[in-house]
Design an enzyme around this catalytic site. Structure first.
Site, mmCIF file in Angstrom:
data_model
loop_
_atom_site.group_PDB
_atom_site.id
_atom_site.type_symbol
_atom_site.label_atom_id
_atom_site.label_comp_id
_atom_site.label_asym_id
_atom_site.label_seq_id
_atom_site.Cartn_x
_atom_site.Cartn_y
_atom_site.Cartn_z
ATOM 1 N N HIS A 247 0.833 -1.205 0.000
ATOM 2 C CA HIS A 247 0.000 0.000 0.000
ATOM 3 C C HIS A 247 0.874 1.263 0.000
ATOM 4 O O HIS A 247 0.709 2.151 -0.851
ATOM 5 C CB HIS A 247 -0.908 -0.028 1.242
ATOM 6 N N GLU A 248 1.807 1.343 0.949
ATOM 7 C CA GLU A 248 2.643 2.540 1.052
ATOM 8 C C GLU A 248 3.612 2.648 -0.122
ATOM 9 O O GLU A 248 3.892 3.758 -0.607
ATOM 10 C CB GLU A 248 3.408 2.547 2.378
ATOM 11 N N HIS B 130 1.850 4.288 -3.019
ATOM 12 C CA HIS B 130 1.743 5.745 -2.848
ATOM 13 C C HIS B 130 3.029 6.425 -3.308
ATOM 14 O O HIS B 130 2.996 7.413 -4.054
ATOM 15 C CB HIS B 130 1.493 6.095 -1.375
#
Length: 655
Positions: free
Chosen positions: A476-477, A480
């Site tokens: 997820h990170e 980003h």
């Protein structure tokens, strides 16, 4: 009229020599008043009137007068004082109390009839916009603002009650309301000295000076950005300019804006220590303590500012720190009529007090603080008030290292704190305080000196999440960071260290552009949705981990349409921070924003697919390191670009 003091008051010296108070008039006022309450009101009314105004008030036919009282407590006594010096066809006192509580429009017909009939009409009120019919406010021939009682006026009242002028009287009596003044003066019991002693006890009981924190001096602080520079310049000016020149010409007012924990309050305490000045704090919340009635709230507001001005005149100066500056709604916020009618008198009082406190020559350094600068009333930021907003940034790695060193003191004196600073990038001064406190506790419980590992365990605490949860968070990170980089964002840190309800974080520096077009806003939305898109692309399924991302993306997408004129209409419906609140009541807008978000999500999914190898590589690095700083991130990007270029070259040769 009561005039300004020219030198200290002395016993047995005629009052008029220093106060300009007519002795016969003061004695007459006392005989008419019958109590210190009405005496003070009579003197206040006399002080507000020039001879010309007094002549109009006492003799002009058909006069309509609006008298603005300092607070609700003064209203009935100013009404009595005004009735004693002239005859009126109709005289009203509106103080918002239960007996006289009215909407501004209540009683309008009676006032209109009296004025239309040529009667002399007077209305006394502390907050006219809240309690007086707008038609009367507009039609009034004379609006008399009494102001707050000065030290000279209080001295004149003491003289009238006791026959003697007080030798010394603190100027901070200007911050006292009528009941406090009247109780201290009573009927002159104890003579002038007794009145002064009671005033001093009253002032001491309500003193609002705040104890200063143990913080470094301004020139030794780290990570405060532009506000730190402003404070250092102010300290230099204070020590190199003559006092009169400093208070008249120095840049002594500003608003500091930044995230919670970035050190705004600590910087204000540091400034007070560096200057050796009294430090006072106030806030909108403080004005509401004890009562939500408008008159009492306004009285507390006025007291905070008037008290600071009075204390500044008595000593070397004062710092007044106004926290939560955004808590008072902006007049441009679009409140409904009912809400607006409540806040308007308070907003006007706030602006008046800020302007009076920021005035050249006042010995007050006025500092505001806010976490939400966009919510501020623009009128607060005009020259002659707070003046401007200065942003307090989150500290970079170098500043964070300096803050760590300050908080550690003699602990870890020889240690290299660079790793801890890089790991904590994105943290604030408040986070550093918690890290150092926790590290010291660990060492104390173990019965040994602190080690660097103790500190790193606080900055990077153990993680008890399952391997699947950690992998999901890393993917997820990583997405980003990778997608933001593809749009030109400067990635400072990607972390899977949990903090509060957040499983990880990605820190991206703002770009150089001061404004964004539609493509720029779209890039922000796509980057925000990339984490959820990656979870789905990697076969992990969507989860609740994108809660904050969805809120952020929705706010930006909504603001593009209702705040920035980038969605088919130029109508500005709400500021950016309130844009998303319009969605619930507007199905058409909600559907449009939903379509915008869906297009952005498709784009985010495409970016993740195109850079899947890069997202995976960064996610695996995060599992090992937990925190990847900007330098390591860029090295990974460069290595990927070289590998991709080599692969493209091989394909070209085979082709």
């Amino acid at each position: 009229m009561v005039r300004s003091l020219k030198k200290p008051l002395v016993d047995d010296v005629p009052t008029e020599e220093y106060l300009g108070v007519d002795q016969e008039r003061a004695g007459t006022a006392l005989r008419r008043a019958g109590s210190s309450l009405t005496l003070l009101a009579s003197l206040l009314l006399e002080e507000a009137m020039t001879p010309e105004i007094r002549h109009r008030v006492t003799s002009e036919r058909g006069l309509a007068v609006l008298v603005e009282a300092p607070s609700a407590a003064w209203v009935p006594h100013l009404r009595r004082a005004l009735a004693q010096i002239a005859k009126w066809g109709l005289i009203e006192g509106r103080d918002g109390s239960y007996q006289a509580r009215r909407k501004p429009t209540d009683g309008a017909a009676e006032l209109v009839e009296a004025v239309a009939a040529g009667q002399r009409v007077a209305v006394i009120c502390h907050a006219p916009e809240a309690h007086v019919p707008p038609a009367f406010i507009a039609a009034a021939d004379l609006r008399l603002r009494t102001g707050r009682p000065t030290a000279a006026l209080v001295a004149a009242a003491i003289r009238a009650l006791t026959g003697r002028t007080p030798r010394k009287l603190p100027t901070s009596v200007e911050g006292l309301d009528l009941p406090e003044l009247a109780l201290a003066l009573r009927s002159g019991a104890g003579g002038a000295t007794g009145c002064v002693k009671r005033l001093q006890r009253t002032l001491a009981a309500r003193a609002s000076s705040a104890p200063l924190r143990e913080v470094p001096l301004v020139h030794n602080l780290h990570g405060m950005g532009e506000p730190g520079g402003w404070a250092r310049r102010l300290v230099d000016d204070f020590h190199t300019m003559r006092p009169e020149l400093f208070w008249r010409e120095a840049d002594k007012c500003s608003v500091w804006a930044g995230d919670p924990g970035t050190g705004k309050t600590s910087l204000a305490h540091s400034l007070a220590l560096s200057l050796g000045l009294e430090f006072r704090e106030t806030s909108v919340a403080a004005w509401f303590e004890g009562s939500s009635y408008l008159d009492k709230t306004i009285a507390a507001l006025v007291e905070a500012f008037a008290g600071a001005r009075a204390r500044g005149r008595e000593g070397r100066g004062v710092i007044l720190f106004c926290d939560e500056l955004d808590a008072l709604p902006s007049r441009e916020g679009g409140e409904d009529d009912r809400t607006g009618s409540y806040w308007k008198p308070m907003q006007q009082a706030y602006l008046r007090e800020v302007e009076a406190t920021a005035a050249a020559g006042e010995r007050v350094i006025l500092i505001g603080a806010t976490n939400h600068p966009r919510r501020l009333d623009p009128a607060l930021l005009r020259p002659g008030r707070f003046g401007r907003v200065i942003s307090v940034p989150r500290p970079d790695a170098s500043a964070l290292e300096g803050i760590l060193r300050q908080h550690l003191g003699e602990d870890l004196a020889e240690a290299d704190l660079a790793r801890a600073a890089l790991a904590g990038l994105g943290g604030t001064g408040a986070d550093v305080t918690a890290w150092v406190r926790g590290a010291r506790r660990s060492a104390r419980v173990a019965g040994r000196s602190m080690t660097l590992d103790d500190l790193l365990d606080e900055v990077l605490p153990p993680d008890d999440r399952s391997a699947d949860d950690l992998w999901r968070c890393a993917v997820h990170e990583a997405a980003h960071g990778v997608v933001a980089h593809a749009f030109g964002g400067q990635v400072r840190k990607v972390s899977i260290v949990a903090s509060g309800r957040r499983g990880g974080s990605t820190v991206i520096a703002p770009g150089d552009a001061q404004t964004l077009g539609k493509d720029g806003l779209q890039a922000l939305v796509v980057s925000a949705l990339a984490g959820r898109a990656a979870e789905e692309a990697f076969g992990l399924g969507v989860s609740t981990g994108a809660h904050d991302d969805l809120a952020h993306a929705t706010g930006i997408a909504a603001s593009a349409r209702v705040s920035f004129g980038l969605g088919g209409t130029l109508v500005h419906r709400a500021p950016m921070e309130r844009a998303a609140t319009l969605l619930e009541g507007d199905p058409e807008l909600r559907a449009s924003v939903g379509r915008d978000l869906q297009r952005a999500y498709v784009a985010a999914s495409g970016h993740v697919r195109d850079r899947r190898n890069l997202v995976e590589a960064l996610a695996r690095l995060l599992l090992t390191e937990r925190v990847v700083d900007g330098g390591d991130f860029m090295r990974l990007m460069a290595a990927h670009d070289r590998a991709q270029a080599a692969l493209d070259g091989q394909e070209a040769c085979h082709g």
